[in-house]
Every structure is written in C-alpha cells, then in structure tokens.
Design an enzyme around this catalytic site. Structure first.
Site, PDB file in Angstrom:
ATOM      1  N   TRP A 103       0.855  -1.193   0.000  1.00  0.00           N
ATOM      2  CA  TRP A 103       0.000   0.000   0.000  1.00  0.00           C
ATOM      3  C   TRP A 103       0.885   1.234   0.000  1.00  0.00           C
ATOM      4  O   TRP A 103       1.842   1.306   0.778  1.00  0.00           O
ATOM      5  CB  TRP A 103      -0.918  -0.001   1.240  1.00  0.00           C
ATOM      6  CG  TRP A 103      -1.812   1.190   1.316  1.00  0.00           C
ATOM      7  CD1 TRP A 103      -2.480   1.782   0.285  1.00  0.00           C
ATOM      8  CD2 TRP A 103      -2.137   1.948   2.489  1.00  0.00           C
ATOM      9  NE1 TRP A 103      -3.210   2.849   0.754  1.00  0.00           N
ATOM     10  CE2 TRP A 103      -3.028   2.976   2.092  1.00  0.00           C
ATOM     11  CE3 TRP A 103      -1.786   1.846   3.835  1.00  0.00           C
ATOM     12  CZ2 TRP A 103      -3.547   3.904   2.995  1.00  0.00           C
ATOM     13  CZ3 TRP A 103      -2.305   2.764   4.731  1.00  0.00           C
ATOM     14  CH2 TRP A 103      -3.174   3.781   4.316  1.00  0.00           C
TER      15      TRP A 103
ATOM     16  N   ASP B 199       1.392  -8.739  -0.427  1.00  0.00           N
ATOM     17  CA  ASP B 199       0.024  -8.255  -0.256  1.00  0.00           C
ATOM     18  C   ASP B 199      -0.200  -7.008  -1.120  1.00  0.00           C
ATOM     19  O   ASP B 199       0.492  -6.007  -0.970  1.00  0.00           O
ATOM     20  CB  ASP B 199      -0.204  -7.892   1.222  1.00  0.00           C
ATOM     21  CG  ASP B 199      -1.630  -7.477   1.491  1.00  0.00           C
ATOM     22  OD1 ASP B 199      -2.444  -8.354   1.848  1.00  0.00           O
ATOM     23  OD2 ASP B 199      -1.949  -6.278   1.325  1.00  0.00           O
TER      24      ASP B 199
ATOM     25  N   TYR C 233      -4.715  -0.292  -4.835  1.00  0.00           N
ATOM     26  CA  TYR C 233      -3.364   0.275  -4.721  1.00  0.00           C
ATOM     27  C   TYR C 233      -2.836   0.718  -6.091  1.00  0.00           C
ATOM     28  O   TYR C 233      -1.855   1.443  -6.177  1.00  0.00           O
ATOM     29  CB  TYR C 233      -2.364  -0.728  -4.118  1.00  0.00           C
ATOM     30  CG  TYR C 233      -2.706  -1.261  -2.741  1.00  0.00           C
ATOM     31  CD1 TYR C 233      -3.724  -0.706  -1.969  1.00  0.00           C
ATOM     32  CD2 TYR C 233      -1.986  -2.328  -2.205  1.00  0.00           C
ATOM     33  CE1 TYR C 233      -4.025  -1.219  -0.708  1.00  0.00           C
ATOM     34  CE2 TYR C 233      -2.279  -2.840  -0.948  1.00  0.00           C
ATOM     35  CZ  TYR C 233      -3.304  -2.287  -0.210  1.00  0.00           C
ATOM     36  OH  TYR C 233      -3.594  -2.809   1.026  1.00  0.00           O
TER      37      TYR C 233
ATOM     38  N   LYS D 248      -7.278  -7.677  -3.349  1.00  0.00           N
ATOM     39  CA  LYS D 248      -8.530  -7.294  -2.673  1.00  0.00           C
ATOM     40  C   LYS D 248      -9.528  -6.682  -3.652  1.00  0.00           C
ATOM     41  O   LYS D 248      -9.143  -5.980  -4.593  1.00  0.00           O
ATOM     42  CB  LYS D 248      -8.232  -6.278  -1.550  1.00  0.00           C
ATOM     43  CG  LYS D 248      -7.085  -6.707  -0.660  1.00  0.00           C
ATOM     44  CD  LYS D 248      -6.879  -5.816   0.541  1.00  0.00           C
ATOM     45  CE  LYS D 248      -5.581  -6.182   1.253  1.00  0.00           C
ATOM     46  NZ  LYS D 248      -4.371  -5.592   0.659  1.00  0.00           N
TER      47      LYS D 248
ATOM     48  N   HIS E  53     -12.230  -5.624   0.431  1.00  0.00           N
ATOM     49  CA  HIS E  53     -11.323  -4.617   0.994  1.00  0.00           C
ATOM     50  C   HIS E  53     -11.966  -3.791   2.121  1.00  0.00           C
ATOM     51  O   HIS E  53     -11.338  -3.522   3.138  1.00  0.00           O
ATOM     52  CB  HIS E  53     -10.849  -3.695  -0.146  1.00  0.00           C
ATOM     53  CG  HIS E  53      -9.546  -3.024   0.111  1.00  0.00           C
ATOM     54  ND1 HIS E  53      -8.680  -2.654  -0.890  1.00  0.00           N
ATOM     55  CD2 HIS E  53      -8.960  -2.651   1.269  1.00  0.00           C
ATOM     56  CE1 HIS E  53      -7.617  -2.080  -0.352  1.00  0.00           C
ATOM     57  NE2 HIS E  53      -7.756  -2.064   0.950  1.00  0.00           N
TER      58      HIS E  53
ATOM     59  N   SER F 285      -0.548  -1.713   8.042  1.00  0.00           N
ATOM     60  CA  SER F 285       0.080  -0.602   8.767  1.00  0.00           C
ATOM     61  C   SER F 285       0.637  -1.079  10.108  1.00  0.00           C
ATOM     62  O   SER F 285       0.383  -0.466  11.151  1.00  0.00           O
ATOM     63  CB  SER F 285      -0.911   0.542   8.990  1.00  0.00           C
ATOM     64  OG  SER F 285      -1.439   0.986   7.775  1.00  0.00           O
TER      65      SER F 285
ATOM     66  N   LEU G 182       3.403  -0.746  11.266  1.00  0.00           N
ATOM     67  CA  LEU G 182       4.270   0.297  11.830  1.00  0.00           C
ATOM     68  C   LEU G 182       3.508   1.623  11.911  1.00  0.00           C
ATOM     69  O   LEU G 182       4.114   2.701  11.959  1.00  0.00           O
ATOM     70  CB  LEU G 182       5.536   0.450  10.968  1.00  0.00           C
ATOM     71  CG  LEU G 182       6.307  -0.851  10.708  1.00  0.00           C
ATOM     72  CD1 LEU G 182       7.429  -0.643   9.694  1.00  0.00           C
ATOM     73  CD2 LEU G 182       6.876  -1.402  12.016  1.00  0.00           C
TER      74      LEU G 182
HETATM   75  P1  A2P Z   1       9.642   3.720   3.393  1.00  0.00           P
HETATM   76  O1  A2P Z   1       8.648   3.010   2.497  1.00  0.00           O
HETATM   77  O2  A2P Z   1      10.058   5.040   2.853  1.00  0.00           O
HETATM   78  O3  A2P Z   1      10.787   2.832   3.796  1.00  0.00           O
HETATM   79  P2  A2P Z   1       3.468   0.513   7.583  1.00  0.00           P
HETATM   80  O4  A2P Z   1       4.091  -0.792   7.218  1.00  0.00           O
HETATM   81  O5  A2P Z   1       2.903   0.579   8.951  1.00  0.00           O
HETATM   82  O6  A2P Z   1       2.504   1.017   6.542  1.00  0.00           O
HETATM   83  O7  A2P Z   1       4.655   1.582   7.646  1.00  0.00           O
HETATM   84  C1  A2P Z   1       5.324   1.939   6.509  1.00  0.00           C
HETATM   85  C2  A2P Z   1       6.100   3.212   6.759  1.00  0.00           C
HETATM   86  O8  A2P Z   1       7.202   2.955   7.630  1.00  0.00           O
HETATM   87  C3  A2P Z   1       6.640   3.747   5.500  1.00  0.00           C
HETATM   88  O9  A2P Z   1       6.643   5.153   5.619  1.00  0.00           O
HETATM   89  C4  A2P Z   1       8.083   3.215   5.466  1.00  0.00           C
HETATM   90  O10 A2P Z   1       8.893   4.104   4.766  1.00  0.00           O
HETATM   91  C5  A2P Z   1       8.444   3.168   6.929  1.00  0.00           C
HETATM   92  N1  A2P Z   1       9.325   2.053   7.284  1.00  0.00           N
HETATM   93  C6  A2P Z   1       9.166   0.749   6.968  1.00  0.00           C
HETATM   94  N2  A2P Z   1      10.138  -0.003   7.537  1.00  0.00           N
HETATM   95  C7  A2P Z   1      10.919   0.842   8.228  1.00  0.00           C
HETATM   96  C8  A2P Z   1      12.088   0.665   9.022  1.00  0.00           C
HETATM   97  N3  A2P Z   1      12.616  -0.532   9.223  1.00  0.00           N
HETATM   98  N4  A2P Z   1      12.641   1.784   9.568  1.00  0.00           N
HETATM   99  C9  A2P Z   1      12.111   3.011   9.372  1.00  0.00           C
HETATM  100  N5  A2P Z   1      11.024   3.238   8.626  1.00  0.00           N
HETATM  101  C10 A2P Z   1      10.415   2.162   8.062  1.00  0.00           C
END
Ligand code: A2P
Length: 283
Positions: A24, A48, A53, A78, A111, A197, A199
C-alpha cells in the site's frame, strides 16, 4: 516460529507465511516493482496488494522477473469498493489475476465492508460478492477468501449467508490501535488477524518509549514492533520501498520480547492514530 517462511494455518488448511510484504502506498512503476523485487530477494514469499493500490501490474512483473516458482509464493489481492456485487466481483477478480499475471490468488479479500456508494445496501452487496468469491474458491481461482476492515457487526451479517467462514480479516493493527474487539471476534471465529500498517504507516517511530525498548534488545523500533505483532499471533504486512529497511524488517526471529515489554507496547493506544471507522469512510 523461526523465519519468514514459517506459516500460520488458515481455517481451511491453507498455509500462509507469517510475515507478508505490504505494498500500500508503493507507487505503480519502478517504485512498487523495485520494492517487490527487493522483498523477494530478502526472502519474503508473501506479497500483499489490492486493486485499489493501482500497482498490481508492477507487483506482477516483479514476481515474474524474480523467477521464483509461483507455488512458493503467497499472493493476496482485494476487491475494491466500486466492484461489490456478484457479477462485478467476478469481473474484478479476473482483472486482478490478469494484471498480476497469475491464474490464481492465494487469498482474495473484500477490501472494505461498507463503501459509501452502497451504504444503503452493504449487507446484500457483501453477500453477493462473497457468493462470487466462494465460487472462485470452488473453481480454484483463489485458495482462500477473507475480508478486510470488517468489524463484528459486518462479520455477523456476512456469516448469515456465507457458506465459507472468512479465513482472514486484515485490519489496521499496531501498538497505537490493538483493535481488541475485532481481534477477539476473529479469534473466536477461527479468523486470522492480519495487520496492515503494522508500523502505523511510519507514525510509531515518534513514540520515544519504543526507542528505549528497542535499545534494550539491540534491535530497531520497526523490528520490536513487528516482533510484538508476531508474539500476539498477528500476521504483520510491513511496507517499505527501501531495500535496507525491507531486509531489516525480516530480522525479527532472533529475539523474544518479555511479557512486560509486550504489555508496555500494548499501552500506546492512540499515540500514532486509530483505525478508520468503516461505516463512516467517505470512499
Ligand atoms: P519507506 O517506504 O520510505 O521505507 P506501515 O508498514 O505501517 O505502513 O509503515 C510503513 C512506513 O514505515 C513507511 O513510511 C516506510 O517508509 C516506513 N518504514 C518501513 N520499515 C521501516 C524501518 N525498518 N525503519 C524506518 N522506517 C520504516
């Protein structure tokens, strides 16, 4: 659980790798293509994506160019909101298959439960889409079917007419929103909770206490949060477009968070945003 290709078993017996690669917000073209290529090189075998997307073609091309045997891969897409309904769901699945360049999906999800376009008839639309998906399952076009962003009342409604219980409910799930009610419902019905998401779309990096916990384990914040997701029995789908982070997010099998730290991480409710209410979205 020792590595990326260890599996959970879905309620229909299909095995699903415990971590998936999220796409995504990875832009169609070089960005999504290179990200998926990097993910496959780093060892991910679970990818995924979604019609919405807009990157299924790039994802499909990266998969094809990787040369990895299709059977070793687990691919999810999805059904988008405008395609809810029996005939339109069948067509939408065929379109996703064509764009991805594969003749079957491992998992196909509705979705969102309640698109604004069908808000006065979402129950019937979901029942009709689901019937099309059950037929696709019988026909071997998909190996498992499920939902995304569903809450208990959407699932209750679907289960009134469903012959097949959803295998998966993919939801916004991270330390900022542990979605306890949905997660409990999923567990009680044998539905795997997938975490999109994981993270917090990057927002969890603003939580200072997570940095302290990460330092203790000599791991990054991302690794700690993905490990937290696994220790809860969720299936995280981290997204990144950077090869080093893509790789870093796989190195989560060589440490274990203590119960105390899991509880601490459970307590960041709302710090990095909450799941959207599917009944009031404007799409
Ligand atoms: P980028 O794509 O520029 O690496 P989620 O998985 O919750 O959607 O989060 C994704 C976000 O977290 C994206 O902005 C991605 O940025 C960033 N991200 C993913 N892995 C890491 C990591 N190991 N360290 C720092 N930022 C990360």
């Amino acid at each position: 659980m020792n590595n990326l290709t260890d599996t959970y078993t879905l309620n229909n017996g299909v095995k699903i790798p415990v971590v998936g690669f999220g796409t995504w917000q990875s832009k169609d073209g070089d960005e999504a293509y290179n990200a998926v290529k990097a993910a496959l090189e780093a060892g991910y075998r679970h990818i995924d994506t979604a019609a919405a997307y807009g990157n299924e073609e790039s994802v499909g091309k990266a998969i094809k160019d990787s040369g990895i045997d299709r059977k070793e891969l687990f691919i999810t897409s999805k059904l988008w909101n405008r395609d809810h309904g029996y005939e339109s769901a069948k067509k939408a699945l065929d379109t996703s298959l064509a764009k991805l360049g594969t003749d079957y999906l491992d998992l196909y999800l509705i979705h969102w439960p309640n698109p604004v376009q069908f808000r006065d008839e979402w129950q019937q639309r979901n029942a009709d889409s689901w019937r099309a998906m059950e037929e696709a399952l019988d026909a071997g076009k998909v190996r498992a079917i499920g939902v995304s962003n569903f809450r208990a009342h959407h699932l209750d409604e679907l289960l009134k007419t469903a012959k097949v219980t959803p295998a998966v409910n993919q939801i916004f799930l991270n330390p900022s929103d542990t979605e306890d009610e949905v997660v409990t419902y999923n567990k009680e019905h044998g539905i795997l909770s997938e975490a999109y998401s994981p993270l917090g779309t990057g927002k969890i990096f603003t939580i200072p206490e997570l940095k302290d916990i990460a330092a203790k384990y000599n791991k990054s914040v991302a690794q700690v949060v993905l490990r937290w997701s696994l220790q809860h029995g969720f299936l995280p789908l981290p997204k990144s477009v950077h090869a080093d982070r893509i790789k870093q997010n796989t190195e989560i099998f060589d440490f274990e968070l203590s119960d105390d730290d899991i509880k601490k991480i459970d307590g960041f409710h709302g710090v990095a945003g909450l799941a959207q209410d599917p009944d009031t979205t404007d799409f």
